[in-house]
Design an enzyme around this catalytic site. Structure first.
Site, PDB file in Angstrom:
ATOM      1  N   CYS A 231       1.154  -1.004  -0.104  1.00  9.08           N
ATOM      2  CA  CYS A 231      -0.317   0.416   0.094  1.00  9.08           C
ATOM      3  C   CYS A 231       0.901   1.398   0.258  1.00  9.08           C
ATOM      4  CB  CYS A 231      -1.145   0.047   1.253  1.00  9.08           C
ATOM      5  SG  CYS A 231      -2.630  -1.145   1.207  1.00  9.08           S
TER       6      CYS A 231
ATOM      7  N   TYR B 205      -8.009  -9.279   7.331  1.00  8.62           N
ATOM      8  CA  TYR B 205      -9.113  -8.213   6.913  1.00  8.62           C
ATOM      9  C   TYR B 205      -9.796  -9.271   5.985  1.00  8.62           C
ATOM     10  CZ  TYR B 205      -5.143  -4.953   5.758  1.00  8.62           C
ATOM     11  OH  TYR B 205      -3.686  -4.015   6.449  1.00  8.62           O
TER      12      TYR B 205
ATOM     13  N   GLY C  79       9.958  -7.824  -0.543  1.00 10.00           N
ATOM     14  CA  GLY C  79       9.136  -6.672  -0.213  1.00 10.00           C
ATOM     15  C   GLY C  79      10.104  -5.369   0.291  1.00 10.00           C
ATOM     16  N   ARG C  80      10.053  -4.694   1.441  1.00  8.74           N
ATOM     17  CA  ARG C  80      11.178  -3.593   1.773  1.00  8.74           C
ATOM     18  C   ARG C  80      11.561  -4.182   1.528  1.00  8.74           C
ATOM     19  NH1 ARG C  80       9.093  -5.736   7.933  1.00  8.74           N
ATOM     20  NH2 ARG C  80       9.194  -7.302   6.640  1.00  8.74           N
TER      21      ARG C  80
END
Ligand code: FNR
Length: 363
Positions: free
Chosen positions: A27, A185, A328-329
């Site tokens: 996101c 979620y 990701g990071r």
């Protein structure tokens, strides 16, 4: 001659990935009314040159209340679709890697502030907040809003919204969609006995708890053209006693296999930050779940979680812990991660002609 496992080709559905490196959804909290902005052009334009095998665009909501924050992407109407189409077209200008988008509903974890501002949930009556929804009216143990318990009619509407958003994703040029059933979620909230206390056909037994996510899968499958694919991201465990766990994930994954799922993306946790007991966060800490699932399913498995060293990624593929590794990071920190990994492992990445003279290594 390329001897690297990480830099070997493999298919997801009809799409051939040039290597096993996947950019997972992340996101950006930079949309306006669900619509992508110039930040998305810059961010995804940059990642389109990363040389990764595949990129999955961040969680993109099926309806406004399904956003995590008010600045999340959406795919709920013509305007949100048009804005995201621009980003897809931009990425395609100089990249041919398969592109997916994560289709999501945040459930009770919706209505937050921007992640870099605070961890707060915004009350329904505040300017950027709204009433959250969930399978049961249970707030997170850390506080926050009590979600509205979805009625059966409301559940059916959300199932349809997943299908409509997925159809829009393909219409604007994505190759695949990833359905977000991880990290606490909405779909995960239905799967887990911690958040799902329903007494109707959507709660109780494992079969009932899987009903909503599998209805979403069936509805999405029904609208996807044949030359596309869908994947599902799960949390393989809640890390909470008597919660969702690996054995239930295996049953769920087999149901996904039966439905022609293109891949399973194996993450963990996120259901309830106050209740979960995380293991030590070390490199590859979730890979054992990917490995266990890989032994049980036909579809390719993506492993993820603190993998930043190319040699570790190489080893995980060589030892068949996963078919693909999501970074990701590591990719945000170093968008040329795959180039550097290729140089270290003797692999090759697709780099734009303009950059071919940029490195001592022949890409
Ligand atoms: C994430 N993550 C995430 N996961 C997801 O399924 N959908 C999302 O939209 C996001 N958004 C997001 C934003 C940012 C800024 C970060 C850092 C993370 C989780 C992400 O996809 C990944 O699973 C984790 O970051 C673990 O992998 P790494 O970063 O250790 O390689």
């Amino acid at each position: 001659m390329n001897s690297s496992n990480l830099f070997s080709e493999k298919n997801i559905g009809p799409f051939q990935l040039k290597n096993r490196i996947v950019i997972p959804p992340m996101c950006q909290y930079s949309a306006a009314n669900g619509q992508a902005t110039d930040w998305h052009l810059m961010h995804y334009g940059n990642l389109a040159l990363s040389g990764a095998g595949m990129l999955i665009v961040e969680a993109t909501a099926v309806c406004p209340e399904g956003r995590i924050s008010y600045a999340d992407l959406g795919l709920w109407d013509k305007n949100t679709a048009q804005a995201l189409r621009k980003v897809v077209d931009f990425m395609r200008l100089h990249s041919s890697m398969p592109l997916a988008v994560q289709i999501a509903h945040a459930g009770r974890k919706a209505s937050t502030d921007l992640s870099w501002k605070s961890d707060d949930y915004l009350p329904a009556d505040s300017a950027n907040g709204w009433q959250t929804v969930a399978p049961s009216a249970i707030a997170q143990s850390t506080g926050g809003t009590v979600p509205h318990e979805l009625t059966n009619a409301e559940i059916k509407i959300i199932v349809e919204q997943f299908a409509e958003a997925s159809a829009r994703a393909i219409a604007i040029g994505f190759d695949m969609v990833e359905l977000h059933a991880a990290h606490g979620y909405l779909m995960h909230e239905f799967l887990s006995p911690i958040t799902n206390k329903r007494t109707d056909e959507y709660g109780g037994s494992l079969e009932n708890r899987m009903r909503f996510p599998l209805e979403v899968v069936d509805a999405v499958r029904a609208v996807l053209p044949a030359n596309t694919a869908f994947g599902v991201r799960i949390s393989a465990t809640d890390w909470i006693d008597r919660g969702w766990d690996l054995s239930q994930s295996i049953v769920f994954a087999k149901e996904l296999d039966k439905r022609g799922c293109g891949y399973i993306h194996v993450s963990g946790g996120g259901l309830d930050g106050g209740l979960q007991k995380l293991p030590p966060l070390q490199s590859g800490y979730q890979l054992s779940f990917a490995e266990a699932l890989k032994k049980e399913v036909v579809m390719p498995v993506i492993g993820v979680g603190l993998i930043t060293d190319p040699f570790e990624a190489e080893k995980a593929i060589a030892e068949e812990k996963a078919d693909f590794i999501a970074v990701g990071r590591g990719m945000l920190y170093d968008p040329r991660w795959a180039w550097h990994a290729a140089a270290a492992l003797g692999g090759q990445v697709v780099a734009p002609a303009q950059y071919l003279r940029s490195s001592p290594h022949p890409y």
